[in-house]
Design a protein around this motif. Sequence first.
Motif, PDB file in Angstrom:
ATOM      1  N   TYR A 142       1.874  11.104  11.972  1.00  0.00           N
ATOM      2  CA  TYR A 142       0.994  10.646  10.891  1.00  0.00           C
ATOM      3  C   TYR A 142       1.328  11.424   9.631  1.00  0.00           C
ATOM      4  CZ  TYR A 142      -2.309  14.663  11.163  1.00  0.00           C
ATOM      5  OH  TYR A 142      -2.879  15.908  11.137  1.00  0.00           O
ATOM      6  N   ALA A 143       0.957  10.852   8.501  1.00  0.00           N
ATOM      7  CA  ALA A 143       1.179  11.499   7.202  1.00  0.00           C
ATOM      8  C   ALA A 143       0.060  11.089   6.267  1.00  0.00           C
ATOM      9  CB  ALA A 143       2.536  11.099   6.621  1.00  0.00           C
ATOM     10  N   ARG A 144      -0.262  11.990   5.350  1.00  0.00           N
ATOM     11  CA  ARG A 144      -1.241  11.635   4.334  1.00  0.00           C
ATOM     12  C   ARG A 144      -0.979  12.462   3.082  1.00  0.00           C
ATOM     13  NH1 ARG A 144      -7.038  14.423   6.042  1.00  0.00           N
ATOM     14  NH2 ARG A 144      -6.893  16.129   4.549  1.00  0.00           N
ATOM     15  N   PRO A 145      -1.354  11.932   1.928  1.00  0.00           N
ATOM     16  CA  PRO A 145      -1.154  12.689   0.685  1.00  0.00           C
ATOM     17  C   PRO A 145      -1.930  14.002   0.704  1.00  0.00           C
ATOM     18  CG  PRO A 145      -1.577  10.378   0.213  1.00  0.00           C
ATOM     19  CD  PRO A 145      -1.859  10.572   1.670  1.00  0.00           C
ATOM     20  N   GLU A 146      -1.337  14.981   0.056  1.00  0.00           N
ATOM     21  CA  GLU A 146      -1.944  16.308  -0.023  1.00  0.00           C
ATOM     22  C   GLU A 146      -1.687  16.875  -1.408  1.00  0.00           C
ATOM     23  OE1 GLU A 146      -3.975  19.617   1.843  1.00  0.00           O
ATOM     24  OE2 GLU A 146      -3.628  17.556   2.504  1.00  0.00           O
ATOM     25  N   ALA A 147      -2.726  17.348  -2.064  1.00  0.00           N
ATOM     26  CA  ALA A 147      -2.595  17.986  -3.380  1.00  0.00           C
ATOM     27  C   ALA A 147      -1.921  17.076  -4.399  1.00  0.00           C
ATOM     28  CB  ALA A 147      -1.836  19.303  -3.262  1.00  0.00           C
ATOM     29  N   GLY A 148      -2.109  15.786  -4.260  1.00  0.00           N
ATOM     30  CA  GLY A 148      -1.651  14.849  -5.277  1.00  0.00           C
ATOM     31  C   GLY A 148      -0.211  14.421  -5.199  1.00  0.00           C
ATOM     32  N   THR A 149       0.708  15.350  -4.928  1.00  0.00           N
ATOM     33  CA  THR A 149       2.133  15.019  -4.975  1.00  0.00           C
ATOM     34  C   THR A 149       2.879  15.319  -3.681  1.00  0.00           C
ATOM     35  OG1 THR A 149       2.706  17.209  -5.839  1.00  0.00           O
ATOM     36  CG2 THR A 149       2.200  15.484  -7.454  1.00  0.00           C
ATOM     37  N   LYS A 150       2.187  15.837  -2.673  1.00  0.00           N
ATOM     38  CA  LYS A 150       2.849  16.235  -1.438  1.00  0.00           C
ATOM     39  C   LYS A 150       2.326  15.405  -0.270  1.00  0.00           C
ATOM     40  CE  LYS A 150       3.399  20.889  -3.283  1.00  0.00           C
ATOM     41  NZ  LYS A 150       4.826  20.665  -3.614  1.00  0.00           N
ATOM     42  N   LEU A 151       3.004  15.531   0.859  1.00  0.00           N
ATOM     43  CA  LEU A 151       2.573  14.875   2.076  1.00  0.00           C
ATOM     44  C   LEU A 151       2.344  15.914   3.167  1.00  0.00           C
ATOM     45  CD1 LEU A 151       4.992  11.797   2.349  1.00  0.00           C
ATOM     46  CD2 LEU A 151       2.540  11.733   1.826  1.00  0.00           C
ATOM     47  N   MET A 152       1.259  15.750   3.892  1.00  0.00           N
ATOM     48  CA  MET A 152       1.051  16.514   5.116  1.00  0.00           C
ATOM     49  C   MET A 152       1.472  15.627   6.281  1.00  0.00           C
ATOM     50  SD  MET A 152      -2.356  18.089   6.835  1.00  0.00           S
ATOM     51  CE  MET A 152      -2.761  16.508   7.558  1.00  0.00           C
ATOM     52  N   VAL A 153       2.333  16.151   7.141  1.00  0.00           N
ATOM     53  CA  VAL A 153       2.933  15.366   8.215  1.00  0.00           C
ATOM     54  C   VAL A 153       2.722  16.087   9.541  1.00  0.00           C
ATOM     55  CG1 VAL A 153       5.073  14.356   9.090  1.00  0.00           C
ATOM     56  CG2 VAL A 153       4.684  14.498   6.620  1.00  0.00           C
ATOM     57  N   LEU A 184       0.826  -1.208   0.000  1.00  0.00           N
ATOM     58  CA  LEU A 184       0.000   0.000   0.000  1.00  0.00           C
ATOM     59  C   LEU A 184       0.863   1.262   0.000  1.00  0.00           C
ATOM     60  CD1 LEU A 184      -2.880  -0.846   2.516  1.00  0.00           C
ATOM     61  CD2 LEU A 184      -3.097  -0.481   0.053  1.00  0.00           C
ATOM     62  N   VAL A 185       1.913   1.249   0.800  1.00  0.00           N
ATOM     63  CA  VAL A 185       2.820   2.403   0.904  1.00  0.00           C
ATOM     64  C   VAL A 185       4.248   1.882   0.787  1.00  0.00           C
ATOM     65  CG1 VAL A 185       3.529   4.390   2.279  1.00  0.00           C
ATOM     66  CG2 VAL A 185       1.166   3.561   2.428  1.00  0.00           C
ATOM     67  N   PRO A 186       4.793   1.864  -0.423  1.00  0.00           N
ATOM     68  CA  PRO A 186       6.105   1.220  -0.646  1.00  0.00           C
ATOM     69  C   PRO A 186       7.276   1.886   0.058  1.00  0.00           C
ATOM     70  CG  PRO A 186       4.907   1.513  -2.712  1.00  0.00           C
ATOM     71  CD  PRO A 186       4.161   2.278  -1.683  1.00  0.00           C
ATOM     72  N   ILE A 187       7.117   3.106   0.539  1.00  0.00           N
ATOM     73  CA  ILE A 187       8.265   3.778   1.146  1.00  0.00           C
ATOM     74  C   ILE A 187       8.406   3.477   2.637  1.00  0.00           C
ATOM     75  CG2 ILE A 187       8.250   5.638  -0.552  1.00  0.00           C
ATOM     76  CD1 ILE A 187       7.000   7.449   1.603  1.00  0.00           C
ATOM     77  N   ILE A 188       7.528   2.637   3.210  1.00  0.00           N
ATOM     78  CA  ILE A 188       7.735   2.216   4.594  1.00  0.00           C
ATOM     79  C   ILE A 188       9.007   1.360   4.651  1.00  0.00           C
ATOM     80  CG2 ILE A 188       6.791   0.954   6.565  1.00  0.00           C
ATOM     81  CD1 ILE A 188       3.998   1.384   5.350  1.00  0.00           C
ATOM     82  N   LYS A 189       9.905   1.697   5.543  1.00  0.00           N
ATOM     83  CA  LYS A 189      11.153   0.937   5.648  1.00  0.00           C
ATOM     84  C   LYS A 189      10.846  -0.471   6.159  1.00  0.00           C
ATOM     85  CE  LYS A 189      14.160   4.924   6.480  1.00  0.00           C
ATOM     86  NZ  LYS A 189      15.075   5.590   7.446  1.00  0.00           N
ATOM     87  N   PRO A 190      11.380  -1.500   5.512  1.00  0.00           N
ATOM     88  CA  PRO A 190      11.060  -2.886   5.901  1.00  0.00           C
ATOM     89  C   PRO A 190      11.335  -3.176   7.368  1.00  0.00           C
ATOM     90  CG  PRO A 190      12.240  -2.847   3.809  1.00  0.00           C
ATOM     91  CD  PRO A 190      12.288  -1.452   4.353  1.00  0.00           C
ATOM     92  N   GLU A 191      12.408  -2.638   7.897  1.00  0.00           N
ATOM     93  CA  GLU A 191      12.773  -2.932   9.282  1.00  0.00           C
ATOM     94  C   GLU A 191      11.898  -2.196  10.297  1.00  0.00           C
ATOM     95  OE1 GLU A 191      15.442   0.556   8.047  1.00  0.00           O
ATOM     96  OE2 GLU A 191      14.517  -1.225   7.135  1.00  0.00           O
ATOM     97  N   ARG A 192      11.050  -1.260   9.814  1.00  0.00           N
ATOM     98  CA  ARG A 192      10.222  -0.463  10.711  1.00  0.00           C
ATOM     99  C   ARG A 192       8.774  -0.944  10.778  1.00  0.00           C
ATOM    100  NH1 ARG A 192      12.974   2.097  14.265  1.00  0.00           N
ATOM    101  NH2 ARG A 192      11.196   3.511  14.574  1.00  0.00           N
ATOM    102  N   VAL A 193       8.437  -2.016  10.090  1.00  0.00           N
ATOM    103  CA  VAL A 193       7.066  -2.522  10.117  1.00  0.00           C
ATOM    104  C   VAL A 193       7.077  -4.030  10.295  1.00  0.00           C
ATOM    105  CG1 VAL A 193       7.009  -2.585   7.579  1.00  0.00           C
ATOM    106  CG2 VAL A 193       4.863  -2.650   8.858  1.00  0.00           C
ATOM    107  N   ILE A 250       9.297  11.035  10.638  1.00  0.00           N
ATOM    108  CA  ILE A 250       8.864  10.454   9.366  1.00  0.00           C
ATOM    109  C   ILE A 250      10.061   9.890   8.600  1.00  0.00           C
ATOM    110  CG2 ILE A 250       8.965  12.550   7.967  1.00  0.00           C
ATOM    111  CD1 ILE A 250       6.357  11.647   6.669  1.00  0.00           C
ATOM    112  N   GLN A 251      11.218  10.516   8.702  1.00  0.00           N
ATOM    113  CA  GLN A 251      12.402   9.991   8.020  1.00  0.00           C
ATOM    114  C   GLN A 251      12.911   8.718   8.688  1.00  0.00           C
ATOM    115  OE1 GLN A 251      14.591  13.738   5.888  1.00  0.00           O
ATOM    116  NE2 GLN A 251      15.009  13.479   8.056  1.00  0.00           N
ATOM    117  N   THR A 252      12.591   8.527   9.961  1.00  0.00           N
ATOM    118  CA  THR A 252      12.986   7.302  10.654  1.00  0.00           C
ATOM    119  C   THR A 252      12.205   6.100  10.142  1.00  0.00           C
ATOM    120  OG1 THR A 252      13.610   8.497  12.670  1.00  0.00           O
ATOM    121  CG2 THR A 252      13.100   6.161  12.909  1.00  0.00           C
TER     122      THR A 252
END
Length: 374
Positions: free
Chosen positions: A248-259, A121-130, A286-288
Amino acid sequence: MATADFIVIGAGIAGASIAAALAGEARVALIEQEAHPGYHSTGRSAAMYITNYGPSDVRCLTHASGAFFREPPDDFAGTALVRKRGVLVIAGPGDESILDRMSREASVPVERLTAQQARDLVPIIKPERVAAANYEPDAQDIDVAALHQGFLRRARRAGALVHLNARVQATIRRRDGLWTVPTADGQEVSAPVIVNAAGAWADEVAGAFGAAPIGLVPKRRTAVIIDGPTGYQIADWPMMNDARDTWYARPEAGTKLMVSPIDATPTPPCDAAPEEWDIAVAIDRIQTDLDLTVRRVEHSWAGLRTFSPDGSLVIGPDPEVDGFFWLAGQGGYGIQTSPAAADLARALLYGRDIPEPLRRAGVDPDAVAPARFR
């Protein structure tokens, strides 16, 4: 002097929704301290409709509001109020029990996902963090501006008068069964009932009318807009947050993230502004957990979410001051509960039975009554 049946203090989502609910069969005056309705919490909210969010009373009112969000009146907004988003709650190694608890307490079922399914669903989740995730597919974005303006238009069309730049400051006494409130133009408006929908200022407003404070606590919440990851179509990604509720984070305006760092800093009622520390914490967290490098913050802001001592809403007549009614303590739930909360408040103000849709959803007036704090 103008006269009304109800004076509503505050024109954010709470005040606008109850004004719209009452104005069809009563004379309503809406008093707002700012130049623009919804300037503070409502205008800064990035609300979602999440049935499993909040304490029991909030979940019941959210459930009862669902039909309104899905099918608003034809003349209400001219646009859809909600858009499907979904919520993904990510648990790192050792935090799976948090997901188990959330599943047990859920009002509507959630799906348990493996680590790989979450990353699908969200490919940028780091494997070691989930290690696993919960997914609520029916959570939806709310168009807050369309909802708020829809309530204001409905109230005005039904005859409600909106007075801006009119802050309640002096002590106000009830004489001959009427409250008299000054407006910004040097005039006055009188009514037998005050509806206190003043958000972070609700305890201060109560004091002006001789009512004891509830003990409401405004808490600052910070949000930032950053560029989304390159190489991905993120517009339809779900909202995501970690199981420990640290971001938390969610998509915003198609190409951005609100964090957000999900901060909840007790703050006096004010024009809230973001703090550099909270912005830095949001970016670090979020970078972690996500494979994402934040190179710049496009925009940041903060708003106030005001909570009662037990975290539940405050809706009902003051137990000691005649003609003073509370619609406050919305916390972070005011947008998603607003249709049903206004229906409940209207029934209580008119002394009517609670509407059947609210009863079916399990709404209990005693659970939100101000008398519980006395």
